[in-house]
Design an enzyme around this catalytic site. Structure first.
Site, PDB file in Angstrom:
ATOM      1  N   LYS A 158       0.472  -1.260   0.100  1.00  0.00           N
ATOM      2  CA  LYS A 158       0.071   0.147  -0.243  1.00  0.00           C
ATOM      3  C   LYS A 158       0.817   1.359  -0.064  1.00  0.00           C
ATOM      4  O   LYS A 158       1.817   1.491   0.442  1.00  0.00           O
ATOM      5  CB  LYS A 158      -1.263   0.354   1.345  1.00  0.00           C
ATOM      6  N   HIS A 208     -15.128  -4.302   5.037  1.00  0.00           N
ATOM      7  CA  HIS A 208     -14.945  -2.916   5.322  1.00  0.00           C
ATOM      8  C   HIS A 208     -15.362  -2.452   5.466  1.00  0.00           C
ATOM      9  O   HIS A 208     -16.857  -1.793   5.360  1.00  0.00           O
ATOM     10  CB  HIS A 208     -14.390  -2.513   3.900  1.00  0.00           C
ATOM     11  N   ARG A 297     -11.268  13.803   5.527  1.00  0.00           N
ATOM     12  CA  ARG A 297     -11.790  14.729   5.339  1.00  0.00           C
ATOM     13  C   ARG A 297     -13.789  13.940   4.902  1.00  0.00           C
ATOM     14  O   ARG A 297     -14.010  13.206   5.049  1.00  0.00           O
ATOM     15  CB  ARG A 297     -11.634  14.851   3.386  1.00  0.00           C
TER      16      ARG A 297
END
Length: 661
Positions: A158, A208, A297
């Protein structure tokens, strides 16, 4: 409250922020590139400022131009949306230096959570569970491979500065590590200007699940419960829902408490999302989730949280940025179920390659909150999908009392209210995912799509698309004729035999014939070896409804040229009367590997004379922020190579040609 808000973004998120700002009486300023001069977000704003050319690096990523636009228009606050500069600490500092409120967290919080290796260390100190892996600074490829070997395969590589699935590769075995690392680093450098990576153990049956958190300047941090974003393709979310299937009160309490601790660890202010990778191999457990990252965000999928909590998260962002407070935790409740599907301009039949071009037809559902339907979009009919930006056309959101009803409502939206042409979309793919028995049962993890790809992404239009086209061209095979003159009825009548009409059709590369047979009141359709019984027919204007073998189906039809434009089960196809010459041309072009869109050639790992196998990578193209590997359609020999590494190519450019068999 601020007086004038500049939205440093484009598309649906810019429109979404403007709607809330206008509701609060805040004037808005749009910024735009030359490609977006007539875009909906420009029209919706009170003022608009041109930034520069179409590429984001020359427009939406130019912090100095955005700040100059704020100064020119007198904007006292900037909302960054998501993507672009939303998680750029330097931009947040520049806003503060210019005396403009940045609607988001502090630069320090952005930096702390922006680098995944640093964030993991912070979370460990805060008592938040993290995934086993290597988060060190040494980036030598051999060292990284050694660490991956020690962790044990499969692993995930990642990008340290990554997000949105970019700069991420799953590696199944040691001998594939270095090639995957090279590709990951290249994509990370291109997307984020930083090619550093970390390595994590890949969790089997991973889910997830993320938690929406919110902090204020008084030090209070609260959560707005969880969302499940497990349905992903190439690590990008496709369908999201709130709450998470199978969630228990104890696991929810543990996960949401961990998310709050994560935000408190960096004195977080504003909207943020703490993402967890969850062991989905069995029932959810209090010790079965691990911190993945924190997005500093607003998230694309925030509407599902708004639906189940009754909170306008953008309004809360603006109030907190103006010095306001978040509510007490016990004032935030969870009710009902919400689904969101991302409608992308991409073609599932070609491996989900982005589809760009004009939007000659664009029908989307109107937002109707009273009936549980919401649409967030930043494009319009007559506009176009540009190669320069994310290919999302809209977010389709539904809300209901139960998960089953929310799914059914979203399926109905895709069936009856979505039509996009000639740009291809994933609408049919979304519908098949939503109606899959495993999804409806809540059996979801991040492997769901890959494991069922052949079921979810068929390569030909739905059968009823062809039947609907035939019914439209023949006025329902005479089933709806009102004329008393038998010679004017197009019903295939013949003496001493059943009435039969046969039509040859083609749609994209699919070609077949449809036979309509009417015997008294019974109408049947034959497609190849498959027969269908049609009852309860209703053909009114542009709508065809029927009961097909006991299932209610519908389509929207419109005559166009030599055929019919058909919107059916989420897909829109031009079903044309068969043209043998067109098929011959397509067959002759079978050896040419063409660029499916304009882009940059990253590599061509073959040369003239090479023998290649079906599925072997012949070229790698970078377009719309992603790498696309173009594979050989068959075994063969490379006749010629028409592009070189680093070159820019147009849509349809021949990159590699295979010799005739």
């Amino acid at each position: 409250m601020m007086k004038k808000l500049l939205i440093a973004n484009r598309g649906e998120i810019a429109c979404r922020v403007m709607r809330t700002a206008h509701k609060l009486g805040v004037a808005t300023v749009a910024v735009y590139s030359e490609a977006d001069a007539d875009a909906p977000h420009v029209r919706l704003a009170d003022e608009a400022v041109l930034l520069g050319p179409a590429p984001a690096r020359d427009s939406y990523l130019k912090a100095d131009l955005i700040l100059a636009a704020a100064k020119k228009t007198g904007a006292d606050a900037i909302h960054p949306g998501y993507g672009f500069l939303s998680e750029n600490a330097d931009f947040a500092r520049a806003c503060a230096k210019a005396g403009v409120t940045f609607v988001g967290p502090s630069p320090e919080a952005i930096e702390a959570m922006g680098l995944k290796d640093r964030a993991k260390s912070l979370m460990e100190k805060a008592g938040v569970p993290v995934t086993p892996g290597y988060h060190g600074t040494e980036q030598d490829p051999d060292h990284l491979k050694t660490q991956a070997d020690l962790i044990g395969y499969p692993v995930l590589i990642k990008a340290v500065a990554g997000g949105g699935g970019k700069g991420m590769r799953k590696v199944e075995a040691s001998d594939a590590f270095l090639e995957a690392l090279e590709s990951c680093k290249r994509e990370a450098a291109s997307s984020f200007g930083d090619d550093r990576v970390l390595i994590e153990k890949f969790i089997s049956s991973p889910r997830h699940i993320e938690v929406q958190v919110f902090g204020d300047s008084r030090g209070r941090v609260v959560h707005f419960f969880e969302r499940d974003c497990s349905l992903q393709r190439r690590h990008q979310k496709v369908i999201e829902e709130a709450p998470a299937p199978g969630m228990t009160p104890n696991v929810r309490a543990a996960m949401c408490s961990a998310a709050v601790r994560a935000a408190q660890a960096v004195d977080y202010v504003g909207a943020g999302t703490v993402e967890f990778i969850v062991d989905g191999s069995g029932p959810l457990r209090e010790d079965g989730f691990y911190f993945m990252e924190m997005n500093t965000r607003l998230q694309v999928e925030h509407p599902v949280t708004e639906a189940v909590t009754g909170t306008d998260l953008v309004e809360l962002q603006l109030r907190v940025a103006s010095g306001g407070s978040v509510p007490q935790q016990d004032q935030i409740s969870l009710s009902g179920w919400a689904m969101e599907a991302r409608l992308y301009a991409e073609d599932p039949a070609t491996g989900f390659l982005p589809s760009i071009g004009p939007l000659d037809y664009l029908d989307l559902p109107d937002t109707d909150l009273a009936n549980g339907v919401r649409t967030d979009s930043g494009v319009r009919q007559g506009g176009e999908v540009s190669l320069h930006y994310d290919p999302m056309i809209a977010k389709l959101i539904t809300f209901a009392e139960t998960r089953e009803d929310a799914i059914d409502r979203l399926v109905d939206v895709l069936d009856t209210q979505v039509r996009v042409y000639p740009v291809k979309t994933n609408a049919g793919f979304l519908r098949r995912a939503l109606t899959h028995a495993d999804f409806r049962a809540g059996e979801v993890d991040t492997r769901f799509i890959d494991a069922r790809l052949e079921e979810l992404a068929p390569k030909s239009p739905p059968a009823f698309s062809y039947i609907a086209a035939a019914l439209r061209l023949t006025d329902g095979a005479g089933a709806f004729a009102t004329s008393t003159d038998p010679w004017s009825v197009r019903d295939g009548f013949r003496t001493n035999s059943d009435a039969v009409i046969e039509l040859g059709f083609q749609a994209e590369e699919a070609r077949l014939s449809v036979s309509l047979k009417r015997d008294k009141a019974q109408l049947t359709a034959q497609i190849g070896d498959q027969g269908y019984a049609l009852t309860d027919l209703c053909l009114t204007g542009s709508q065809v409804h029927a009961c097909l073998d006991g299932r209610t189906v519908s389509a929207r039809v419109e005559l166009r040229g030599r055929g019919v434009l058909v919107a059916c089960q989420g897909e829109t196809h031009l079903i044309e009367l068969y043209n043998p010459a067109a098929l011959a041309d397509a067959l002759e072009a079978g050896g040419a590997i063409k660029a499916p869109m304009p882009g940059k050639v990253l590599s061509v790992p073959v040369k003239a004379g090479d023998a290649v196998k079906k599925g072997q990578t012949l070229a790698v193209l970078e377009a719309m922020k992603m790498e696309h590997a173009l594979a050989a359609p068959r075994d063969g020999v490379v006749e010629s190579v028409g592009a070189s590494e680093g070159s820019q190519v147009g849509d349809g450019a021949v990159l590699v040609t295979l010799a005739d068999e």
